[in-house]
Write an enzyme that holds these catalytic residues in place. Sequence first.
Site, PDB file in Angstrom:
ATOM      1  N   ASP A 101       0.841  -1.203   0.000  1.00 45.85           N
ATOM      2  CA  ASP A 101       0.000   0.000   0.000  1.00 45.85           C
ATOM      3  C   ASP A 101       0.880   1.258   0.000  1.00 45.85           C
ATOM      4  O   ASP A 101       2.053   1.210   0.398  1.00 45.85           O
ATOM      5  CB  ASP A 101      -0.884   0.030   1.251  1.00 45.85           C
ATOM      6  CG  ASP A 101      -1.844  -1.147   1.294  1.00 45.85           C
ATOM      7  OD1 ASP A 101      -2.180  -1.669   0.218  1.00 45.85           O
ATOM      8  OD2 ASP A 101      -2.236  -1.524   2.412  1.00 45.85           O
TER       9      ASP A 101
HETATM   10  N1  URA Z   1      -1.161  -5.992   3.751  1.00 48.56           N
HETATM   11  C1  URA Z   1      -1.670  -4.746   3.821  1.00 48.56           C
HETATM   12  O1  URA Z   1      -2.707  -4.517   4.407  1.00 48.56           O
HETATM   13  N2  URA Z   1      -0.974  -3.763   3.226  1.00 48.56           N
HETATM   14  C2  URA Z   1       0.209  -3.958   2.585  1.00 48.56           C
HETATM   15  O2  URA Z   1       0.793  -3.006   2.083  1.00 48.56           O
HETATM   16  C3  URA Z   1       0.717  -5.260   2.526  1.00 48.56           C
HETATM   17  C4  URA Z   1       0.016  -6.271   3.118  1.00 48.56           C
END
Ligand code: URA
Length: 230
Positions: A101
């Site tokens: 993310d």
């Molecule tokens: N899980 C998440 O919620 N975000 C990420 O960036 C990676 C795994």
Amino acid sequence: MRLDKFICESTSLTRSLAKKAMHRGDVTCDGEIIKNSGFKVTDAHTICLDGEQLSIIGPRFIMLNKPVDTICSTIDEEYPSVLGLLDVIKPEELHIAGRLDADTTGLVLITNDGQWSHKITSPKKECGKRYLLETAEPLADSLVEQFATGLQLNNEDGLTKTAVLDILASHEARLTITEGKYHQVKRMLAAVGNRVTKLHRECVGTIELDSELELGEWRYLTDEEMKSVK
Ligand code: URA
């Protein structure tokens, strides 16, 4: 291989720019200027452009320490793509093996080898991804068993696969998962009434983020790291 194709596969030049370079006399084979773009290059030839020896760019395997406010997309959207942090030729040929993310930091693997990245992202391969996380609410010891058994996430059929939660402090833990569902870690914590406030990926399979890499820095994988993905 034709000389114009050889130049394209070893530089950032397009086919027409490669031909222009040849017509200008900038390309040599074993020291002789070659203007014929159909000239057949063999392994025994030494091809130079402006005096610099060329070699074909083969498969590429890169690790990057992703900073916040960058995205794991091949194009810039709300935030710039992590690919913009790479100082490489032909970045458009690269893709990201497993997204993070925008607000997550840490290990991102980047390659131009689709079979290799499939081994990382395919749920069937069960490639582990280890995260360091901080939470808004305290982490109860009972969560370890719940995460191992599996959690029901919103809008998903069935439970998550066994995950290893290692509680480090009241609001801090390491979590290893073998799936890569959308926002999986954040949704797993939400499923137990908690909220992730900080998320950092430390490891994919057995490839650990190099501690020498500052946020935004990258390096090529070693042969051993690349071959560790099975
Ligand atoms: N899980 C998440 O919620 N975000 C990420 O960036 C990676 C795994």
